[in-house]
Design a protein around this motif. Structure first.
Motif, PDB file in Angstrom:
ATOM      1  N   GLU A  40      -3.925   6.908   0.930  1.00 18.05           N
ATOM      2  CA  GLU A  40      -3.110   5.740   1.236  1.00 18.05           C
ATOM      3  C   GLU A  40      -3.772   4.511   0.632  1.00 18.05           C
ATOM      4  N   ALA A  41      -2.937   3.548   0.235  1.00 18.91           N
ATOM      5  CA  ALA A  41      -3.441   2.331  -0.397  1.00 18.91           C
ATOM      6  C   ALA A  41      -2.501   1.189  -0.085  1.00 18.91           C
ATOM      7  N   LYS A  42      -2.945  -0.033  -0.330  1.00 18.22           N
ATOM      8  CA  LYS A  42      -2.143  -1.228  -0.125  1.00 18.22           C
ATOM      9  C   LYS A  42      -2.318  -2.132  -1.333  1.00 18.22           C
ATOM     10  N   GLY A  43      -1.433  -3.043  -1.480  1.00 19.05           N
ATOM     11  CA  GLY A  43      -1.466  -3.997  -2.575  1.00 19.05           C
ATOM     12  C   GLY A  43      -0.168  -4.777  -2.610  1.00 19.05           C
ATOM     13  N   ASN A  44      -0.092  -5.795  -3.419  1.00 17.79           N
ATOM     14  CA  ASN A  44       1.112  -6.622  -3.575  1.00 17.79           C
ATOM     15  C   ASN A  44       1.321  -6.858  -5.084  1.00 17.79           C
ATOM     16  N   MET A  95       5.093  14.448  -1.697  1.00 13.22           N
ATOM     17  CA  MET A  95       4.270  13.264  -1.390  1.00 13.22           C
ATOM     18  C   MET A  95       4.986  12.462  -0.305  1.00 13.22           C
ATOM     19  N   LYS A  96       4.234  12.013   0.675  1.00 20.12           N
ATOM     20  CA  LYS A  96       4.820  11.243   1.753  1.00 20.12           C
ATOM     21  C   LYS A  96       5.392   9.940   1.219  1.00 20.12           C
ATOM     22  N   ARG A  97       6.428   9.444   1.901  1.00 21.71           N
ATOM     23  CA  ARG A  97       7.092   8.206   1.488  1.00 21.71           C
ATOM     24  C   ARG A  97       6.175   7.021   1.744  1.00 21.71           C
ATOM     25  N   ARG A  98       6.129   6.102   0.774  1.00 24.52           N
ATOM     26  CA  ARG A  98       5.275   4.917   0.823  1.00 24.52           C
ATOM     27  C   ARG A  98       3.805   5.301   1.025  1.00 24.52           C
ATOM     28  N   ALA A 145       3.550  -3.290  -3.805  1.00 23.16           N
ATOM     29  CA  ALA A 145       3.100  -2.015  -3.270  1.00 23.16           C
ATOM     30  C   ALA A 145       2.765  -1.065  -4.409  1.00 23.16           C
ATOM     31  N   PRO A 146       1.666  -0.340  -4.309  1.00 26.76           N
ATOM     32  CA  PRO A 146       1.243   0.535  -5.418  1.00 26.76           C
ATOM     33  C   PRO A 146       2.036   1.838  -5.446  1.00 26.76           C
ATOM     34  N   SER A 147       2.031   2.459  -6.606  1.00 28.02           N
ATOM     35  CA  SER A 147       2.557   3.812  -6.790  1.00 28.02           C
ATOM     36  C   SER A 147       1.382   4.773  -6.913  1.00 28.02           C
ATOM     37  N   PHE A 148       1.649   6.105  -6.716  1.00 24.78           N
ATOM     38  CA  PHE A 148       0.563   7.068  -6.640  1.00 24.78           C
ATOM     39  C   PHE A 148       0.816   8.212  -7.620  1.00 24.78           C
TER      40      PHE A 148
END
Length: 1358
Positions: free
Chosen positions: A166-170, A194-197, A172-175
């Motif tokens: 899991e990650a955060k950013g502005n 892959m889980k949503r968000r 929102a990041p993609s994986f």
């Protein structure tokens, strides 16, 4: 009576409640270094959201904001201070629970939730942007990994596989993921999603598939337009629990007493299984120091006993993920023994091995083998060392470390001391350990060399940077390990070497330096440090923000605080570059900082002590180069709540009515609530009770009403408590005091000290009395301690009656006070209370100057100025020092001055004994003290010059008068004069006599011992330094000095000490005796009996001694004070006639008849005695005196001691020592003398008869009479005045007073011829008659001073 008062408050910040204080730990400001920047998360508690800022400023407008950025250097310290300040404060005590509970129920505003959440998130290592929606929509942030699976991820094959990321950013990041360093295409595998968000992978096996197919190394990538963040490389493994191989085990045959190892060898599993031994019937195997399981799972027997074959032994393995237990086939033992009978009674035998016939043997190691081994362990892991030994009896195991002790805090023993476990191993735990196995047959040891390696661990983990445009910064990635790890930098998941070049970026080993950062510099950097034992991977982004200041708290808040408390006004804000914050009050132009105000680096304003004048509107203004923002806080000051009439302890009979008072004073704008507690629990107000605003009434008191009652007066801001105890007596009880029959003791210590009403020079101290232990408290002593001059030393401050428990204390400026209270009753004092909190008063210039200023010389060319240093309560400020001024008094020259921090100063190069004007003024950092007084001091003394005009006069042959003037140059304070004189006659010298006089005496009179000798006088003055130059004079020569034949006197001149003078002579020359002394005179003059004494006069010293000239008989003299009779009642003319052991006292007075007097006298040892006498009883004799001692004496009225005579001084004479009785007083001697006198008379008659007949005297008869030889003392020319030669010499005669008179040798019978010289015939016979020479002078110069002896006459007649 016991009284209690306590106070509490909800908090300094008034009605705005704060979140939990633990949230303040989010601020992590870092000190400046050459390797990294200060990182700063968004923080709420201090009231400000701030980004990190770099130390070095390279170019652009960032240089202009240097000071603004550097204010964050100590943000961590500011956070800790604010954590303390956020606690509820006020004049409260421990008993303020209700108010605190009420404060916690208040809901904080929405921005508090955002700030609090931000702080919690920041603890994970990321820098968070405030959650305000307007800020969130505008500010961008590179991605940050917030959650991921562990590096070694073992999963249960029966469940779905979950790999977290899991990650955060502005924005929102993609994986995306890689597997075994290759892109993992999730879309191609239907089992993987892959889980949503989120980037978390889910592998589903519900539709089939083998989990083992997905084993491998996975890595997660989180990306937005500002950069890419990476997770750790996650190694996915599927748990395995293989079956035990089938095997047939033969019975194990072993001799009794021999060692045995049963091996387990479990199948390999993932993770490793847990091993334990049981029997085939699932009963656990009992283990002890003889039988135990090793760390490898094997079962060890140090020696086998017959009872060991009563069961079988099976090894069991338990697997964690499958929760299954697999059992190995059991071992069966067959023990061979010399004693086949297994007698159970032998099990408790003290020597079971001897009873069983088992041979004893020395220990040997079963594991590990040999005498030495080695072991490696990783830092942070647990080290397990194991030693298992065999032997009979079973050996004991002990552990040691070479060259040091075992780490007691980390080491523990397991498996009956066979294993040593050291937890959390560090490099210091490396070295050599050895185990010692011993029994009564011997001992052996095994050495284990431990090497500690280390996977990489962080020294400086790179942190996120939020910078303003144009600022400098750096990322530091520093790790340690063994072996030393290597560092690899990546940017956005790619090696830094392959990334596009950036002129603003420079790589220096473990550090990346950024200069003049711009918006385009935003990226995420990875640091990977690794060695053979592991790796560390860290992400750190660089974000560049350009945001004008914004206020984050609601506008126009109302803060209500209690008077004299401390409070803090917060103004949370955000901006980049970091804004500066300033405070103003009521629109005034001056910034609030200093004095009663303190502005923290984060911008919070603290008011140290709230006063009425502090009420008003406070404005905070945040400014950076992009603009400014402001907010206002309105502060209201409220009066404290006080119980001024407290309930008192009462004793009441059952059935009576009791009223407990509780009168309260509070701020009228606050709502007051008064409640009561009984035995610290809420009181139920029943029908028998009536609660009013200022009292509680209990009707019909019963036994259940007995207990403590507490009045609680509270508002929404503070509270006050007061407690009293009610005692209920039964009807038959008669005592009026419940404490009357109880034992008494010292009171308990007071408690809960509280400082309120804080002012510049005063403070109110309140305390809760302790139990008086059945004896009422009479007094309280308040003590204080300060930590600057005498830390740890307590001083009494004031004393108060026992009826009070609150007092206003007057304080001195700039003293950091701490108070304690001691209670006193009739039994004694209590232990001191616990100290109060400290209170420092503000400083001020000193109001006094040091005391005891002196100026004295320690040498002849200096002056030492000293004073008593001022204590803490008179310093009034920091850096107390003294301004020392001095100048010559007579010259009135300009002042010399110097600043001194001690208590002395030495002025050098001064003239000898010159007066100086001295001033010492106190000064501190707040100013100077008052103008000091002028003190006169003197420089050092020297030896004085000789006395002036030294004059010697001899008015007659009996006395010599000496006079002199003071020295022209005293060179100091004269302390007296020293006179030395010696008698001489030609070349013959007497013994030297020394007299000491007072400094105001300039005359001295002495009486000569004989009229023939002369005296040589040496006079010198004395100062504190010593005796100075001497003046020498000699007495005038007598008329007959040309033919000196007089023998030296037996007694020297005896000086009589004048007032202020002390007679000091050689011990052998002292002649202060009052015993009767026969003074020889010239023929025809009768001997004179005198008394020699020490006489005190005002200015003249008189000496009395034996004289050789013709004079009237001397009378007994004594100490006398000649005074004239005054008009009023007085005592005068006190006369003392001393002897060696007694003295007669007389005096004159004008009192009426029957008046009583007291004679008071004090000896040299300061022993005072008094003798009461009647006026008509004079003279008074003092009979308990000591020979040779000096006394002071006065006479005063018994009815009025104030009427007294002048104090006089006298000395008793030295006791005359004679071991034999005086021969002149013996009866036989008197009879003998009478017989001799009668015989002489008869011989004279016969002589005259023969003469008349003309008879002749043969010469031979005269020659037969032996003549005495000359005095041997005259042969050597000596001239001794001492009286120690008391034994008669040949040809000499002893006088009646015991003195020795020399027999003259030049007397001739020729002198007695009748006309001319005598004639001799041829045979030598005498021709002529015995006649006295008529022309002989009566007093011839060479004639002896003694009278004609009757014995001489006998010689002549013979």
């Amino acid at each position: 009576m016991r009284r209690l008062a306590a106070r509490g408050a909800a908090g300094d910040a008034g009605e705005v409640a704060a979140p939990a204080a633990d949230s303040t730990d989010c601020a992590r400001g870092r000190h400046p270094s050459s390797r990294r920047l200060i990182d700063l998360c968004a923080i709420w508690d201090p009231g400000v959201f701030l980004p990190a800022v770099g130390w070095k400023r390279a170019s652009g407008f960032a240089r202009r904001r240097l000071n603004e950025a550097e204010t964050l250097n100590s943000v961590r310290e500011a956070q800790l201070e604010l954590l303390e300040a956020a606690r509820p404060r006020g004049p409260g005590s421990r008993e303020r629970g209700p108010v605190l509970r009420m404060a916690r129920q208040q809901q904080p505003p929405p921005w508090v939730h955002a700030a609090f959440l931000l702080c919690l998130l920041s603890l994970s290592g990321a820098i968070e942007i405030p959650m305000d929606p307007s800020i969130q929509n505008e500010l961008s942030q590179p991605p940050t990994i917030t959650k991921q699976s562990v590096k070694d991820h073992i999963v249960d094959p029966r469940d779905n596989i979950l790999i977290e990321c899991e990650a955060k950013g502005n924005p929102a990041p993609s994986f995306h993921w890689t597997r075994n360093s290759r892109f993992f295409n999730i879309a191609k595998d239907p089992r993987v999603s892959m889980k949503r968000r989120s980037g978390t992978l889910v592998i589903d096996f519900r539709s089939g598939g083998r989990p083992e197919e997905y084993e491998g190394e996975y890595q997660c990538f989180a990306r937005n337009k500002f950069g890419t963040a990476l997770s750790n490389r996650i190694r996915l493994q599927v748990s395995k629990s293989p079956l035990w191989p089938k095997e047939n085990l033969d019975p194990v045959v072993v001799q009794e007493g021999a060692p045995l190892t049963l091996q387990c060898n479990p199948p390999p599993g993932l993770p490793s299984p847990v091993i334990f031994w049981m029997s085939s019937s699932m009963e656990p195997i009992t283990q002890d120091k003889r039988v135990s399981q090793g760390h490898n799972g094997d079962l060890y027997f140090s020696n086998v006993m017959l009872q060991d074959m009563q069961t079988d032994y099976s090894c069991n393995a338990r697997f964690h993920f499958t929760h299954t237990i697999q059992q190995k086939n059991a071992f069966t033992l067959k023990v061979l023994t010399n004693n086949p009978y297994n007698d159970s009674s032998l099990r408790n035998h003290p020597d079971i091995y001897s009873a069983r016939g088992v041979a004893e043997r020395t220990p040997s190691f079963m594991y590990p083998q040999g005498t030495a081994s080695s072991q490696m362990v990783l830092r942070g892991m647990d080290l397990v060392l194991e030693c298992i030994a065999s032997g009979v009896p079973t050996p004991d195991i002990a552990w040691y470390k070479k060259g040091g002790d075992l780490p007691s805090d980390k080491a523990k023993f397991e498996n009956f001391n066979k294993a040593l476990r050291i937890t959390n191993v560090s490099e210091e735990d490396s070295g050599e350990y050895f185990c010692l196995a011993s029994n009564k047959m011997g001992s052996i040891r095994h050495t284990i060399s431990v090497r500690v390696k280390a996977a990489p661990y962080w020294l400086d983990e790179p942190k996120n940077l939020i910078l303003a445009p144009g600022e400098d910064g750096r990322l530091v990635c520093r790790a340690n390990g063994n072996p030393k790890p290597t560092v690899q930098w990546m940017v956005n998941g790619e090696p830094l070497q392959s990334a596009p070049p950036n002129p603003n970026r420079e790589v220096a080993g473990d550090t990346i330096i950024f200069r003049d950062t711009q918006i385009s510099s935003r990226a995420v950097y990875q640091c990977n440090t690794s060695n053979e034992h592991g790796y560390l991977l860290a992400n750190a982004f660089v974000s560049v923000l350009d945001v004008p200041p914004r206020m984050l708290s609601p506008r126009n808040q109302l803060i209500r605080v209690i008077l004299y408390n401390r409070t803090r006004l917060d103004c949370p804000f955000f901006g980049s570059p970091i804004p500066t914050l300033r405070w103003f009050k009521n629109g005034q132009g001056s910034n609030l900082d200093g004095g009663n105000y303190h502005v923290y680096e984060n911008g919070s304003l603290e008011i140290k002590m709230i006063r009425k004048e502090d009420q008003g509107i406070y404005t905070c203004v945040a400014t950076n180069i992009l603009g400014k923002a402001e907010n206002q806080v309105r502060l209201e000051v409220k009066d404290p709540t006080r119980i001024y009439r407290m309930p008192e302890d009462q004793v009441a009979k059952r059935g009576t009515t009791v009223q407990l008072e509780c009168r309260v004073k509070h701020d009228p704008s606050l709502k007051l609530t008064v409640s009561w507690l009984k035995d610290d629990e809420p009181l139920y107000i029943g029908n028998r009770m009536k609660k009013e605003d200022d009292s509680l009434t209990i009707f019909g008191v019963a036994e259940r009403d007995q207990g403590s009652y507490t009045c609680v007066a509270s508002t929404e801001l503070d509270q006050d408590l007061a407690k009293a105890y009610l005692t209920v007596l039964a009807d038959q009880a008669t005592p009026t005091n419940r404490l009357a029959a109880l034992p008494k003791g010292r009171p308990d210590r007071p408690r809960d000290l509280e400082l309120t009403d804080l002012a510049e020079r005063s403070v109110r101290l309140t305390w809760i009395p302790g139990d008086d232990n059945n004896s009422p408290i009479t007094d309280y002593v308040v003590q204080f301690e300060e930590d600057q001059f005498q830390p740890g030393v307590w001083h009494d401050h004031s004393k108060f009656p026992g009826s009070v428990n609150s007092a206003v204390l007057q304080l001195s400026p700039y003293v950091n006070y701490q108070f304690r209270v001691i209670a006193i009753n009739e039994v004694g004092s209590s232990h001191p209370s616990l100290p109060s909190e400290r209170y420092r008063t503000s400083g001020a210039p000193p109001e006094s100057n040091p005391a005891d200023v002196k100026g004295e010389g320690t040498r002849k060319n200096n002056m030492e100025i000293t004073w008593t240093p001022m204590n803490a309560t008179s310093a009034f400020g920091p850096n107390l020092r003294y301004i020392v001024k001095w100048r010559r008094r007579e010259t009135r020259e300009t002042w010399n001055n110097v600043t001194v921090w001690g208590s002395r100063y030495v002025v050098g190069q001064t003239p000898v004994y010159v007066p100086y004007e001295i001033r010492v003024q106190a000064e501190n950092d707040f100013g100077k003290g008052p103008e000091p007084d002028t003190v006169i001091g003197y420089s050092g003394e020297d030896l004085p010059s000789a006395p002036r005009r030294f004059r010697v006069r001899q008015p007659n042959l009996e006395t010599i008068n000496l006079e002199w003037d003071h020295p022209e140059h005293p060179n100091g304070i004269l302390i007296g004069y020293t006179l030395k004189y010696v008698a001489f006659n030609g070349t013959k010298l007497g013994k030297q006599i020394v007299e000491n006089f007072s400094p105001n005496q300039t005359k001295f009179t002495m009486q000569r011992a004989d009229p023939v000798s002369r005296y040589r006088f040496t006079l010198s003055a004395r100062t504190q330094v010593g005796s100075g130059e001497a003046a020498t004079e000699e007495s005038p020569a007598p008329p007959n000095e040309a033919t000196p034949t007089a023998a030296p006197p037996t007694l020297p001149p005896t000086p009589v000490g004048a007032t202020g003078a002390v007679s000091s002579t050689d011990a052998t020359a002292t002649a202060a005796t009052t015993e009767a002394t026969t003074v020889p005179t010239i023929p025809g003059v009768a001997p004179t009996t005198i008394a020699t004494t020490t006489t005190a006069a005002t200015t003249t010293t008189t000496a009395a001694a034996a004289a050789t000239t013709e004079r009237p008989p001397a009378t007994t003299s004594g100490t006398k004070m000649p005074e004239s009779a005054p008009d009023r009642q007085s005592i005068w003319n006190v006369t003392v006639l001393p002897n060696s052991k007694w003295a007669n006292i007389t005096w004159k007075h004008n009192f009426g008849p029957g008046t009583d007097f007291v004679v008071e006298y004090i000896d040299s040892n300061h022993t005072k005695k008094t003798v009461p006498v009647k006026a008509q009883a004079q003279p008074i004799q003092l009979t308990d005196l000591y020979p040779g001692m000096t006394y002071t004496l006065r006479v005063y009225s018994r009815d009025n001691e104030g009427i007294s005579s002048t104090v006089i001084t006298f000395m008793t004479s030295t006791a005359y020592t004679n071991n034999q009785a005086d021969i002149a007083t013996q009866g036989w001697f008197i009879g003998l003398m009478c017989a001799i006198a009668l015989l002489v008379l008869i011989l004279l008659i016969v002589c005259f008869i023969k003469r008349s007949r003309g008879g002749k005297y043969p010469v031979r008869e005269k020659k037969d009479v032996p003549l005495g030889p000359e005095d041997p003392k005259e042969e050597d020319g000596s001239f001794d005045y001492s009286d120690e030669d008391n034994k008669p010499l040949q040809g000499s005669q002893t006088s009646l007073d015991g003195t020795i008179k020399q027999q003259e040798s030049d007397d001739s019978l020729v002198d007695y011829g009748e006309g001319g010289e005598g004639q001799f015939n041829e045979d030598g016979s005498f021709i002529g008659q015995y006649t006295v020479k008529k022309d002989k002078e009566e007093t011839e110069g060479n004639e002896s001073s003694e009278a004609t002896s009757p014995v001489n006459a006998i010689y002549s007649l013979a």
